[in-house]
Design a protein around this motif. Structure first.
Motif, PDB file in Angstrom:
ATOM      1  N   UNK A  75      -5.203 -15.285 -10.445  1.00  0.00           N
ATOM      2  CA  UNK A  75      -5.771 -16.374  -9.653  1.00  0.00           C
ATOM      3  C   UNK A  75      -4.760 -17.499  -9.460  1.00  0.00           C
ATOM      4  N   UNK A  76      -3.975 -17.802 -10.507  1.00  0.00           N
ATOM      5  CA  UNK A  76      -2.942 -18.824 -10.370  1.00  0.00           C
ATOM      6  C   UNK A  76      -1.905 -18.424  -9.331  1.00  0.00           C
ATOM      7  N   UNK A  77      -1.489 -17.178  -9.376  1.00  0.00           N
ATOM      8  CA  UNK A  77      -0.511 -16.684  -8.399  1.00  0.00           C
ATOM      9  C   UNK A  77      -1.120 -16.745  -7.006  1.00  0.00           C
ATOM     10  N   UNK A  78      -2.365 -16.321  -6.876  1.00  0.00           N
ATOM     11  CA  UNK A  78      -3.038 -16.329  -5.576  1.00  0.00           C
ATOM     12  C   UNK A  78      -3.090 -17.744  -4.993  1.00  0.00           C
ATOM     13  N   UNK A  79      -3.312 -18.766  -5.848  1.00  0.00           N
ATOM     14  CA  UNK A  79      -3.372 -20.157  -5.385  1.00  0.00           C
ATOM     15  C   UNK A  79      -2.150 -20.565  -4.575  1.00  0.00           C
ATOM     16  N   UNK A 101      -5.411 -26.428  -8.166  1.00  0.00           N
ATOM     17  CA  UNK A 101      -4.595 -27.109  -9.145  1.00  0.00           C
ATOM     18  C   UNK A 101      -4.264 -26.391 -10.430  1.00  0.00           C
ATOM     19  N   UNK A 102      -4.815 -25.206 -10.678  1.00  0.00           N
ATOM     20  CA  UNK A 102      -4.600 -24.578 -11.974  1.00  0.00           C
ATOM     21  C   UNK A 102      -3.117 -24.304 -12.227  1.00  0.00           C
ATOM     22  N   UNK A 103      -2.443 -23.735 -11.261  1.00  0.00           N
ATOM     23  CA  UNK A 103      -1.016 -23.436 -11.401  1.00  0.00           C
ATOM     24  C   UNK A 103      -0.231 -24.728 -11.620  1.00  0.00           C
ATOM     25  N   UNK A 118      10.519 -21.436  -2.900  1.00  0.00           N
ATOM     26  CA  UNK A 118       9.939 -22.253  -1.834  1.00  0.00           C
ATOM     27  C   UNK A 118       8.429 -22.411  -2.014  1.00  0.00           C
ATOM     28  N   UNK A 119       7.739 -21.333  -2.362  1.00  0.00           N
ATOM     29  CA  UNK A 119       6.290 -21.407  -2.590  1.00  0.00           C
ATOM     30  C   UNK A 119       5.980 -22.297  -3.794  1.00  0.00           C
ATOM     31  N   UNK A 120       6.763 -22.124  -4.845  1.00  0.00           N
ATOM     32  CA  UNK A 120       6.580 -22.918  -6.053  1.00  0.00           C
ATOM     33  C   UNK A 120       6.719 -24.405  -5.721  1.00  0.00           C
ATOM     34  N   UNK A 171      -6.488 -29.372 -19.375  1.00  0.00           N
ATOM     35  CA  UNK A 171      -7.089 -28.785 -18.179  1.00  0.00           C
ATOM     36  C   UNK A 171      -8.475 -29.366 -17.923  1.00  0.00           C
ATOM     37  N   UNK A 172      -9.259 -29.559 -18.976  1.00  0.00           N
ATOM     38  CA  UNK A 172     -10.611 -30.113 -18.848  1.00  0.00           C
ATOM     39  C   UNK A 172     -10.572 -31.506 -18.204  1.00  0.00           C
TER      40      UNK A 172
END
Length: 130
Positions: free
Chosen positions: A5-9, A40-42, A21-23, A109-110
């Motif tokens: 999911x982080x990668x997908x974001x 925002x997780x990533x 560039x994506x990073x 994260x919370x």
């Protein structure tokens, strides 16, 4: 699953790979996001890893102060430190570490997720009132 999911974001071309560039683009988009709608997780994981300079899985106030001050100024830094370490979100702070002045990624994260939801709700409410 969470890593996927982080990668997908941030993986704009959906090839399962995050290039520089994506990073960079994802990081900048999140920093500039005023709506609270940017995933925002990533971003928050990367921020936590930057703060955790000695790779102990926890961040202390000292770890965060210089970087936060440079990024958000004195008021923003004081506000975030209070939220992470001072319990202003009406939850008792679960501090970990030898001296009790550290938070782990779960707490980090919370707090940041609550901030992001608050921004998104305020943005949505503002659009309705126009």
């Amino acid at each position: 699953r969470e890593v996927q999911e982080m990668v997908w974001e941030v993986n704009d071309n959906l090839d399962g790979v995050i290039d520089w560039d994506m990073f960079r683009d994802a990081f900048v988009r999140k920093i500039q996001d005023k709506s609270g709608l940017e995933p925002g997780y990533f971003h928050h994981l990367v921020q936590f890893l930057i703060y955790d300079r000695d790779n102990k899985g926890r961040v202390s106030i000292d770890d965060m102060m210089n970087l936060l001050y440079a990024r958000v100024g004195r008021e923003g830094m004081d506000s975030m430190i209070a939220k992470l370490f001072g319990g202003q979100d009406d939850n008792s702070v679960i501090e970990v570490g030898v001296h009790g002045d550290e938070v782990d990624f779960r707490r980090y994260w919370e707090v940041l997720s609550n901030e992001q939801r608050g921004m998104a709700a305020a943005n949505k409410k503002g659009k309705r009132s126009r």
